[in-house]
Scaffold this motif. Structure first.
Motif, PDB file in Angstrom:
ATOM      1  N   ASP A 100      40.799   2.258  36.549  1.00 30.83           N
ATOM      2  CA  ASP A 100      39.721   1.404  36.022  1.00 30.83           C
ATOM      3  C   ASP A 100      39.395   0.302  37.024  1.00 30.83           C
ATOM      4  O   ASP A 100      40.286  -0.443  37.433  1.00 30.83           O
ATOM      5  N   LEU A 150      37.408   1.405  29.956  1.00 28.64           N
ATOM      6  CA  LEU A 150      37.005   2.799  29.765  1.00 28.64           C
ATOM      7  C   LEU A 150      37.893   3.455  28.712  1.00 28.64           C
ATOM      8  O   LEU A 150      39.110   3.223  28.705  1.00 28.64           O
ATOM      9  N   THR A 151      37.287   4.265  27.883  1.00 27.24           N
ATOM     10  CA  THR A 151      38.109   4.991  26.891  1.00 27.24           C
ATOM     11  C   THR A 151      39.099   5.920  27.609  1.00 27.24           C
ATOM     12  O   THR A 151      40.178   6.186  27.100  1.00 27.24           O
ATOM     13  N   THR A 152      38.721   6.354  28.824  1.00 31.26           N
ATOM     14  CA  THR A 152      39.614   7.254  29.576  1.00 31.26           C
ATOM     15  C   THR A 152      40.799   6.536  30.212  1.00 31.26           C
ATOM     16  O   THR A 152      41.752   7.189  30.636  1.00 31.26           O
ATOM     17  N   THR A 153      40.753   5.211  30.333  1.00 28.75           N
ATOM     18  CA  THR A 153      41.881   4.497  30.967  1.00 28.75           C
ATOM     19  C   THR A 153      42.741   3.713  29.971  1.00 28.75           C
ATOM     20  O   THR A 153      43.825   3.245  30.337  1.00 28.75           O
ATOM     21  N   MET A 154      42.257   3.605  28.722  1.00 36.02           N
ATOM     22  CA  MET A 154      43.038   2.873  27.701  1.00 36.02           C
ATOM     23  C   MET A 154      44.475   3.390  27.611  1.00 36.02           C
ATOM     24  O   MET A 154      45.419   2.624  27.439  1.00 36.02           O
ATOM     25  N   SER A 155      44.607   4.736  27.720  1.00 41.41           N
ATOM     26  CA  SER A 155      45.938   5.340  27.537  1.00 41.41           C
ATOM     27  C   SER A 155      46.923   4.911  28.627  1.00 41.41           C
ATOM     28  O   SER A 155      48.140   5.024  28.440  1.00 41.41           O
ATOM     29  N   PRO A 181      36.725  -1.344  24.763  1.00 45.15           N
ATOM     30  CA  PRO A 181      36.958  -0.206  23.855  1.00 45.15           C
ATOM     31  C   PRO A 181      38.213  -0.353  22.995  1.00 45.15           C
ATOM     32  O   PRO A 181      38.476   0.501  22.148  1.00 45.15           O
ATOM     33  N   LEU A 182      38.978  -1.430  23.163  1.00 40.51           N
ATOM     34  CA  LEU A 182      40.254  -1.554  22.441  1.00 40.51           C
ATOM     35  C   LEU A 182      40.080  -2.108  21.032  1.00 40.51           C
ATOM     36  O   LEU A 182      39.090  -2.770  20.733  1.00 40.51           O
ATOM     37  N   THR A 183      41.097  -1.854  20.221  1.00 45.25           N
ATOM     38  CA  THR A 183      41.135  -2.407  18.868  1.00 45.25           C
ATOM     39  C   THR A 183      42.565  -2.866  18.582  1.00 45.25           C
ATOM     40  O   THR A 183      43.500  -2.490  19.298  1.00 45.25           O
ATOM     41  N   PHE A 186      44.765   0.130  17.980  1.00 51.45           N
ATOM     42  CA  PHE A 186      45.213   0.786  19.212  1.00 51.45           C
ATOM     43  C   PHE A 186      46.388  -0.002  19.815  1.00 51.45           C
ATOM     44  O   PHE A 186      47.397   0.587  20.228  1.00 51.45           O
TER      45      PHE A 186
END
Ligand code: B1M
Length: 212
Positions: A100, A150-155, A181-183, A186
Motif C-alpha cells: 500500500d 486498500l481492501t487488498t492490503t487490509m489483511s 476501508p477499515l471498521t 475488522f
C-alpha cells in the motif's frame, strides 16, 4: 495564558509559519521556557484545531497547514526542549502496510500524534511485518499504528499482528489500526487493540492507551 503564548497558538491555528517561527523565537528570548511554549502555545493551538476538525468547523487542509506551522515552531523549539530534558509523552511506530502506497492520511495521523506530544517513528509506506517487528525491537515504542487504504492490503495488518505475537513482542505494544476501508469489527477480528476512524481520534486513543 500570556499574550505571546496566545499569539503563538492563534498563529498556529491560522497556519502562519513565519509568525509561529518569529513568536517562538521571541518567547524564548523573552525567557519563556521551551516546555511552556510547547504546551501552552504550540500544543494548545494544535489541540484547538483537532477539536474544531472533530466538530467539522474546519477542513482537513486547514489542519495540515496548521500542522506545518506546528513543525516550524518545533524546529525552533527542539534544541531547547532537548537541552531542558523535556521528554515526549510516548513513542509510536507508524506505517502504511505492505503493498500500500497511500500516505496522505498516515501523514496526517503522524502530525496529530506529534501535535499531541508523541515521538513518532514513521516507517513510511509499503512496510512489511519484519520491518514492524524490527522497529519494535529497535525503538521500543508503546504503540504501533498501521494504516491501509486498500481492501487488498487490509489483511497485511493481521500478518503484522501475527508476526508481533509469534516473536513474543505482543505484550510490549498496543496496536492501533486505521484507514478508509477499515471498521471496528475488522480491528476486533484481527486482534488489534484499537481502531481509529480519523487522525484526531487516533491521537486521542493513543493518549488513552498510555494513560496520558
Ligand atoms: Co488510491 N485508491 N490507488 N491512490 N486513492 C483509493 C484509496 C480508492 C478508494 C479510489 C477509488 O477507487 N475510489 C481505491 C481503493 C479501493 C479499495 O480498495 N477500497 C484506490 C485504488 C484502487 C488505488 C490503486 C490500486 C489504483 C490503481 O493503480 N489501479 C493504486 C494503489 C497503489 C498502491 O497503494 N499500491 C492507487 C494509487 C493512488 C495514488 C498513488 C495515485 C494516490 C496516493 C498518493 C499518496 O497517498 N501519496 C491515491 C489517492 C490519492 C487516492 C484517493 C483519491 C485519496 C486518498 C487520500 O489520501 N485521502 C482515494 C480515494 C478517496 O479516498 N477519495 C484512493 C485523504 C486522506 C486524508 O484520507 O487516507 O482515508 P485517508 O485518511 C483518513 C482516515 O482513513 C484515517 O484518518 C484520515 C483522516 O483523518 N486514517 C487513519 C488513515 N490512516 C489511518 C491510520 C490510523 C488511524 C486513522 O491509525 C494508525
Amino acid at each position: 495564558m500570556s499574550e505571546i503564548l496566545n499569539v503563538i497558538s492563534e498563529s498556529l491555528q491560522e497556519g502562519d509559519v513565519d509568525a509561529v517561527t518569529e513568536k517562538v523565537e521571541e518567547a524564548l528570548n523573552g525567557g519563556v521556557s521551551a516546555s511552556t511554549i510547547l504546551h501552552e502555545g504550540l500544543l494548545h493551538g494544535m489541540d484547538v484545531m483537532g477539536q474544531r476538525w472533530k466538530n467539522e468547523e474546519v477542513y482537513m487542509p486547514e489542519v495540515m497547514i496548521a500542522a506545518r506551522a506546528m513543525n516550524a515552531g518545533m524546529r525552533v523549539l527542539k534544541p531547547h526542549l532537548l537541552a531542558a530534558g523535556v521528554k515526549p509523552i510516548g513513542k509510536v511506530v507508524l506505517g502504511t502496510v505492505k503493498g500500500d502506497l497511500h500516505d496522505i492520511g498516515k501523514n496526517l495521523v503522524n502530525m496529530m500524534f506529534v501535535g499531541s506530544g508523541f515521538e513518532v517513528v514513521d516507517l513510511g509506506v509499503d512496510v512489511n511485518e519484519k520491518t514492524f517487528v524490527q522497529a519494535i525491537t529497535e525503538h521500543q515504542p508503546q504503540i504501533i499504528a498501521m494504516a491501509a487504504l486498500l481492501t487488498t492490503t487490509m489483511s497485511e495488518m493481521r500478518v503484522v499482528i501475527e508476526a508481533v505475537t509469534t516473536t513474543g513482542l505482543r505484550d510490549q505494544v498496543k496496536i492501533m489500526v486505521g484507514g478508509a476501508p477499515l471498521t471496528q469489527s475488522f480491528a476486533n477480528a484481527i486482534g488489534a487493540d484499537a481502531y481509529a476512524p480519523d487522525a484526531a481520534v487516533a491521537a486521542d486513543i493513543a493518549k488513552q492507551m498510555i494513560g496520558a
